[in-house]
Design a protein around this motif. Structure first.
Motif, PDB file in Angstrom:
ATOM      1  N   ILE A  35       0.848  -1.187   0.000  1.00  0.00           N
ATOM      2  CA  ILE A  35       0.000   0.000   0.000  1.00  0.00           C
ATOM      3  C   ILE A  35       0.886   1.240   0.000  1.00  0.00           C
ATOM      4  O   ILE A  35       1.686   1.436   0.906  1.00  0.00           O
ATOM      5  CB  ILE A  35      -0.931   0.013   1.229  1.00  0.00           C
ATOM      6  CG1 ILE A  35      -1.811  -1.252   1.240  1.00  0.00           C
ATOM      7  CG2 ILE A  35      -1.802   1.266   1.229  1.00  0.00           C
ATOM      8  CD1 ILE A  35      -2.678  -1.388   2.463  1.00  0.00           C
ATOM      9  N   ARG A  36       0.772   2.031  -1.020  1.00  0.00           N
ATOM     10  CA  ARG A  36       1.548   3.268  -1.122  1.00  0.00           C
ATOM     11  C   ARG A  36       0.600   4.421  -1.438  1.00  0.00           C
ATOM     12  O   ARG A  36      -0.465   4.232  -2.028  1.00  0.00           O
ATOM     13  CB  ARG A  36       2.629   3.165  -2.202  1.00  0.00           C
ATOM     14  CG  ARG A  36       2.082   2.915  -3.592  1.00  0.00           C
ATOM     15  CD  ARG A  36       3.185   2.765  -4.621  1.00  0.00           C
ATOM     16  NE  ARG A  36       2.662   2.439  -5.936  1.00  0.00           N
ATOM     17  CZ  ARG A  36       2.179   3.324  -6.788  1.00  0.00           C
ATOM     18  NH1 ARG A  36       2.153   4.609  -6.455  1.00  0.00           N
ATOM     19  NH2 ARG A  36       1.712   2.948  -7.967  1.00  0.00           N
ATOM     20  N   GLU A  37       0.980   5.574  -1.039  1.00  0.00           N
ATOM     21  CA  GLU A  37       0.148   6.752  -1.264  1.00  0.00           C
ATOM     22  C   GLU A  37       0.209   7.155  -2.734  1.00  0.00           C
ATOM     23  O   GLU A  37       1.274   7.164  -3.363  1.00  0.00           O
ATOM     24  CB  GLU A  37       0.615   7.906  -0.386  1.00  0.00           C
ATOM     25  CG  GLU A  37      -0.271   9.131  -0.460  1.00  0.00           C
ATOM     26  CD  GLU A  37      -1.694   8.869   0.012  1.00  0.00           C
ATOM     27  OE1 GLU A  37      -2.603   9.549  -0.471  1.00  0.00           O
ATOM     28  OE2 GLU A  37      -1.883   7.980   0.862  1.00  0.00           O
ATOM     29  N   ILE A  38      -0.943   7.482  -3.291  1.00  0.00           N
ATOM     30  CA  ILE A  38      -1.021   7.973  -4.669  1.00  0.00           C
ATOM     31  C   ILE A  38      -1.552   9.390  -4.607  1.00  0.00           C
ATOM     32  O   ILE A  38      -2.714   9.610  -4.262  1.00  0.00           O
ATOM     33  CB  ILE A  38      -1.929   7.074  -5.523  1.00  0.00           C
ATOM     34  CG1 ILE A  38      -1.340   5.660  -5.583  1.00  0.00           C
ATOM     35  CG2 ILE A  38      -2.096   7.649  -6.930  1.00  0.00           C
ATOM     36  CD1 ILE A  38      -2.207   4.651  -6.281  1.00  0.00           C
ATOM     37  N   PRO A  39      -0.718  10.378  -4.896  1.00  0.00           N
ATOM     38  CA  PRO A  39      -1.069  11.787  -4.633  1.00  0.00           C
ATOM     39  C   PRO A  39      -1.994  12.421  -5.669  1.00  0.00           C
ATOM     40  O   PRO A  39      -1.663  13.399  -6.328  1.00  0.00           O
ATOM     41  CB  PRO A  39       0.301  12.476  -4.623  1.00  0.00           C
ATOM     42  CG  PRO A  39       1.126  11.666  -5.575  1.00  0.00           C
ATOM     43  CD  PRO A  39       0.663  10.249  -5.424  1.00  0.00           C
ATOM     44  N   THR A 404      -6.340  -0.878  -2.203  1.00  0.00           N
ATOM     45  CA  THR A 404      -7.206   0.285  -2.009  1.00  0.00           C
ATOM     46  C   THR A 404      -8.145   0.095  -0.829  1.00  0.00           C
ATOM     47  O   THR A 404      -8.401   1.035  -0.070  1.00  0.00           O
ATOM     48  CB  THR A 404      -8.018   0.554  -3.292  1.00  0.00           C
ATOM     49  OG1 THR A 404      -7.131   0.605  -4.425  1.00  0.00           O
ATOM     50  CG2 THR A 404      -8.764   1.891  -3.189  1.00  0.00           C
ATOM     51  N   GLU A 457     -15.202  10.730  -0.379  1.00  0.00           N
ATOM     52  CA  GLU A 457     -13.950   9.980  -0.255  1.00  0.00           C
ATOM     53  C   GLU A 457     -13.849   8.899  -1.326  1.00  0.00           C
ATOM     54  O   GLU A 457     -12.745   8.494  -1.728  1.00  0.00           O
ATOM     55  CB  GLU A 457     -13.861   9.338   1.132  1.00  0.00           C
ATOM     56  CG  GLU A 457     -14.933   8.298   1.389  1.00  0.00           C
ATOM     57  CD  GLU A 457     -15.048   7.862   2.832  1.00  0.00           C
ATOM     58  OE1 GLU A 457     -15.198   6.643   3.063  1.00  0.00           O
ATOM     59  OE2 GLU A 457     -14.978   8.731   3.719  1.00  0.00           O
ATOM     60  N   HIS A 461     -10.713   7.378  -3.820  1.00  0.00           N
ATOM     61  CA  HIS A 461     -10.357   5.966  -3.757  1.00  0.00           C
ATOM     62  C   HIS A 461     -10.571   5.270  -5.101  1.00  0.00           C
ATOM     63  O   HIS A 461      -9.790   4.387  -5.484  1.00  0.00           O
ATOM     64  CB  HIS A 461     -11.174   5.266  -2.671  1.00  0.00           C
ATOM     65  CG  HIS A 461     -10.863   5.755  -1.291  1.00  0.00           C
ATOM     66  ND1 HIS A 461     -11.714   5.590  -0.224  1.00  0.00           N
ATOM     67  CD2 HIS A 461      -9.788   6.425  -0.804  1.00  0.00           C
ATOM     68  CE1 HIS A 461     -11.181   6.126   0.854  1.00  0.00           C
ATOM     69  NE2 HIS A 461     -10.019   6.652   0.527  1.00  0.00           N
ATOM     70  N   GLN A 464      -7.635   6.186  -7.243  1.00  0.00           N
ATOM     71  CA  GLN A 464      -6.435   5.475  -6.794  1.00  0.00           C
ATOM     72  C   GLN A 464      -6.491   4.003  -7.191  1.00  0.00           C
ATOM     73  O   GLN A 464      -5.475   3.416  -7.573  1.00  0.00           O
ATOM     74  CB  GLN A 464      -6.286   5.620  -5.281  1.00  0.00           C
ATOM     75  CG  GLN A 464      -5.937   7.045  -4.853  1.00  0.00           C
ATOM     76  CD  GLN A 464      -5.968   7.223  -3.350  1.00  0.00           C
ATOM     77  OE1 GLN A 464      -6.728   6.546  -2.639  1.00  0.00           O
ATOM     78  NE2 GLN A 464      -5.147   8.133  -2.842  1.00  0.00           N
ATOM     79  N   ARG A 468      -3.747   1.978  -9.684  1.00  0.00           N
ATOM     80  CA  ARG A 468      -3.113   0.690  -9.360  1.00  0.00           C
ATOM     81  C   ARG A 468      -3.407  -0.366 -10.409  1.00  0.00           C
ATOM     82  O   ARG A 468      -2.553  -1.215 -10.708  1.00  0.00           O
ATOM     83  CB  ARG A 468      -3.570   0.246  -7.973  1.00  0.00           C
ATOM     84  CG  ARG A 468      -3.087   1.168  -6.859  1.00  0.00           C
ATOM     85  CD  ARG A 468      -3.613   0.762  -5.493  1.00  0.00           C
ATOM     86  NE  ARG A 468      -3.009   1.595  -4.457  1.00  0.00           N
ATOM     87  CZ  ARG A 468      -3.663   2.375  -3.625  1.00  0.00           C
ATOM     88  NH1 ARG A 468      -4.996   2.454  -3.689  1.00  0.00           N
ATOM     89  NH2 ARG A 468      -3.025   3.094  -2.715  1.00  0.00           N
TER      90      ARG A 468
END
Length: 473
Positions: A35-39, A404, A457, A461, A464, A468
């Motif tokens: 899990i990595r942040e996607i800005p 996600t 939200e 998501h 994101q 991915r």
């Protein structure tokens, strides 16, 4: 050992077998996703979705406004300049928009589907105006928020972000948009036929479908991410009976309304025969239920009558997924209360399991009605296609979903509604239906209903998730 003793021994062995299978019917270990942040700018994505909702892209012919569809399409190059400068775009048929994002190879592309038309909204009974995009307390209200402008927005946000980073997919990605999915229009077929004529053979196809939800599977506490691998067919049938009509003060024994009612009363539920897609969901989510339920579900091949009874008791999607369904939705007769109608009609919507066809269910209905004078008129019908294989693209979907929504269990399921993806099953074995949003049961019920809305939200998501997924294409 006597006969009684032998029977007791056999019964004991059977109980041991059933118990061992239930004990082994436990959740399977899943790989922990990275899990990595996607800005992505979530606030900007919500603003874009809000403007999309403000376009009244109602596809019902009596309410259709072409300028609203043109207005919607004009927003896209404005919101997504990288997509429209780096990708190839073309109009297809009346409302289709086909976007090709060139990858390093043209072989085995991914095809993503969406639609930007919506069903009508009875504005007087909404708590918020359905086409103003009202945002309150982190919720965006509006027709199309769930079905399916949020997903369309999420795909484009993901493409715009990835292109801005210099990313190039390993293979081509096609994004096919239609403006008449809700009326089962021809554009989706036109896009498929165009790509097929060009020799495009998708590795996998993704369209709208299941959601991330709690409480979907009875007795299972786990959050469920449902990916449709099968889809029911649809048959819209009109039943008509005629008579000479006449004055209601002299009732006619040939009154067509009672004849239709008697015929419809003879139609009983179609037999249960759970589909492979439903069985795959039971095999996945049933592992999260109590031991008592697992004792049944782990042995459903041996306890088929009890299993069918369990599905009926569950009701909802599980029961609907276990049989072809028949629902009367409309009826008409005389226009005046003191006139016996010369023609009476009833309308039924059927959802067909794989193995049934419009021809086969019509034959069965005629047999059950026992009234050859009743006419059956077919309207929009589409026979079911085989369930998809869970091969190419399935693991990519799984990884993107788990990264996600880490709390969710990814499960196949049978989609009982109808989507444009049904047109692709003949040219692709891997067609998946997933709407990439987390909803409650109450929120899900607003699709095609009153007060459709989405938590903001979700828009971030969804984008994101598609980042991915597209990174694996």
């Amino acid at each position: 050992m006597g006969v009684f003793g032998a029977c007791v021994l056999i019964l004991l062995l059977v109980m041991i077998l059933l118990t061992v299978r239930a004990l082994r019917f436990r959740p399977q270990a899943a790989e922990t996703p990275e899990i990595r942040e996607i800005p992505i700018d979530g606030e900007q994505a919500v603003r874009h979705l809000r403007e999309m909702i403000r376009c009244r892209t109602v596809s019902a012919p009596a309410l259709r406004e072409e300028k609203e569809f043109e207005r919607f399409r004009a927003l896209l190059p404005e919101f997504y300049p990288n997509v429209f400068s780096k990708c190839e775009t073309e109009r297809v048929d009346t409302t289709g928009l086909l976007i090709r994002w060139p990858g390093k190879s043209r072989e085995n592309p991914a095809v993503l589907l969406s639609h930007y038309d919506v069903v009508p909204a009875e504005e007087a009974v909404w708590d918020k105006p359905p086409f103003e995009g009202v945002i309150e307390d982190g919720v965006l209200w509006g027709r199309g928020a769930l079905d399916m402008k949020n997903q369309l927005c999420g795909v484009l946000e993901a493409m715009e972000y990835l292109i801005s980073t210099g990313f190039t997919p390993a293979r081509d990605v096609y994004f096919a948009l239609s403006g008449e999915e809700e009326i089962m229009g021809p554009t989706a077929v036109s896009i498929r036929d165009l790509l097929t004529a060009r020799g495009v053979r998708p590795a996998f196809v993704v369209d709208e479908g299941g959601d991330v939800m709690d409480g979907v599977f009875p007795g299972a506490a786990a959050t469920c991410a449902m990916v449709g691998v099968g889809e029911k067919g649809v048959a819209n049938l009109r039943f008509a009976a005629k008579s000479a009509g006449g004055h209601a003060s002299v009732p006619s024994p040939d009154n067509p309304l009672p004849r239709l009612c008697r015929a419809m009363s003879r139609i009983r539920p179609f037999p249960q025969r759970p589909s492979p897609a439903l069985e795959a969901m039971v095999d996945t989510m049933g592992r999260y239920t109590s031991f008592k339920t697992r004792l049944l579900l782990a042995n459903r091949d041996l306890l088929r009558p009890l299993y069918h009874r369990y599905l009926r008791k569950c009701g909802g999607m599980l029961e609907a997924g276990s049989r072809t369904t028949f629902a009367l939705t409309k009826a008409s007769g005389s226009a005046q209360g003191n006139v016996i109608p010369a023609r009476a009609e009833m309308f039924a919507n059927l959802r067909l399991l794989w193995g049934d066809t419009t021809d086969s269910v019509e034959r069965e209905l005629r047999r059950r009605m026992r009234d050859p004078s009743i006419e059956i008129v077919r309207e929009v019908c589409a026979d079911p296609r085989p369930d998809s294989k869970m091969t190419v693209g399935w693991e990519a979907l799984n990884r993107a979903i788990r990264a996600t929504w880490p709390q969710a269990v990814v499960t196949p399921y049978l989609m009982v509604a109808t989507t444009d993806s049904r047109h692709w099953r003949d040219v692709c074995d891997n067609v998946y239906r997933f709407s990439a949003k987390a909803v409650t049961g109450e929120e899900k019920a607003t699709v095609h209903g009153v007060n459709e809305r989405i938590r903001t939200e979700n828009t971030l998501h969804t984008a994101q998730f598609f980042v991915r997924l597209l990174e694996q294409c």
